[in-house]
Design an enzyme around this catalytic site. Structure first.
Site, mmCIF file in Angstrom:
data_model
loop_
_atom_site.group_PDB
_atom_site.id
_atom_site.type_symbol
_atom_site.label_atom_id
_atom_site.label_comp_id
_atom_site.label_asym_id
_atom_site.label_seq_id
_atom_site.Cartn_x
_atom_site.Cartn_y
_atom_site.Cartn_z
ATOM 1 N N ASP A 45 -27.473 18.470 3.677
ATOM 2 C CA ASP A 45 -26.615 17.283 3.816
ATOM 3 C C ASP A 45 -26.446 16.563 2.473
ATOM 4 O O ASP A 45 -25.378 16.040 2.169
ATOM 5 C CB ASP A 45 -27.232 16.316 4.831
ATOM 6 N N SER A 164 -29.827 4.847 8.921
ATOM 7 C CA SER A 164 -29.615 3.884 10.013
ATOM 8 C C SER A 164 -30.519 4.174 11.210
ATOM 9 O O SER A 164 -31.089 3.264 11.811
ATOM 10 C CB SER A 164 -28.142 3.939 10.425
#
Ligand code: NAD
Length: 262
Positions: A45, A164
């Site tokens: 990622d 998050s």
């Protein structure tokens, strides 16, 4: 079709990149790093995040494909041993793509430097380098709270499974056009009070942080650190721009979440 191969430095990724380049050339694809139609990232990622920032000025014309050489990622659909199938899919050119929302960040500096407009794929987060962070948080034009704590983070829907999530945020389906505000270890006692819960902000709303002046801040945007620490104000809203992925092998979002976390 013009293709750019964007690989991390790892030995395995470099090996896959070399093999992929050879196979693409064999099938008459053009390797073009400057103005590609498709950017294929090889790594994880983090590599896709770096490629996004490298090509963020060409988002209207570029589609991304992520090949992972490590564990399954959120932006990487293909495994390194699938590249023959990937080349075949590109050759068939179905042109299908999926797009995800991005975060616009306006950074206003306190040292007279020009304001900047930045773009995030995952999130932006801010902390005070030396002290507890204090900031007035506005939703649209209304003062919502005076925040005190380690810092604050604003994420995109696809960023909701990244930092998050570690901050206790909700996982958002990427079709939800919204941004999420998360606190990082807020101080809540009889003197200081902030909401203490993640907040999902609608697409037509915006968030402003008015920072305490004469302080130094650590602002990160995805995997990048903003060098100037003299930050006066930050403004966040859902961007008009989106990132497009060539969905040659689209994985169902909740399946991806289950496979990654459960
Ligand atoms: P990195 O590239 O090593 O990534 C850290 C981890 O986050 C990796 O396991 C990566 O696969 C995962 N990740 C990245 N984007 C994701 C997404 N959208 N959904 C699910 N997982 C995702 O680290 P880096 O280069 O320093 O920063 C990249 C990202 O790492 C940041 O954008 C941030 O979201 C995340 N991060 C997470 C934490 C945390 O969870 N405590 C702390 C710092 C940074």
């Amino acid at each position: 079709m013009k293709i750019s191969i964007f690989s991390n430095e790892k030995k395995q990724s470099q090996k896959v990149a070399k093999e992929l380049k050879y196979k693409l050339k064999e099938q008459q694809f053009i390797i073009d790093e400057k103005t590609p139609d498709v950017v294929i990232t090889i790594g994880g990622d983090g590599t896709l995040l770096s490629a996004f920032h490298a090509y963020q000025d060409q988002l209207a014309t570029v589609r991304f494909i992520g090949v992972h050489t490590g564990h399954l990622g959120f932006y990487t659909d293909w495994r390194d041993y699938d590249i023959d199938e990937l080349v075949r899919s590109l050759k068939e050119e179905t042109q299908k793509s999926v797009s995800y929302p991005l975060l616009d960040i306006e950074v206003v500096y306190s040292d007279g430097s020009d304001s900047e407009l930045r773009l995030a794929l995952n999130e932006a987060s801010i902390k005070n380098i030396h002290h507890t962070m204090v900031a007035n948080v506005y939703i649209k034009t209304e003062l919502f709270e005076c925040y005190r704590g380690d810092g604050l983070s604003v994420s995109t829907p696809t960023g909701s499974t990244a930092y998050s999530k570690s901050l206790g945020g909700a996982v958002l389906h990427p079709r939800v056009n919204a941004i999420q505000l998360n606190e990082i270890a807020s101080i809540n006692n009889r003197v200081y009070r902030s909401l203490g819960s993640p907040m999902i902000i609608a697409a037509d709303e915006w968030i402003t942080f008015d920072m305490k002046e004469q302080e130094e801040y650590r602002l990160t945007i995805d995997n990048y650190l903003v060098e100037n620490p003299n930050i006066k104000q930050l403004r966040f809203c859902l961007s008009d721009k989106r990132i497009q992925f060539a969905s040659y092998r689209h994985t169902h979002f909740w399946k991806r979440v289950r496979d990654a976390f459960i």
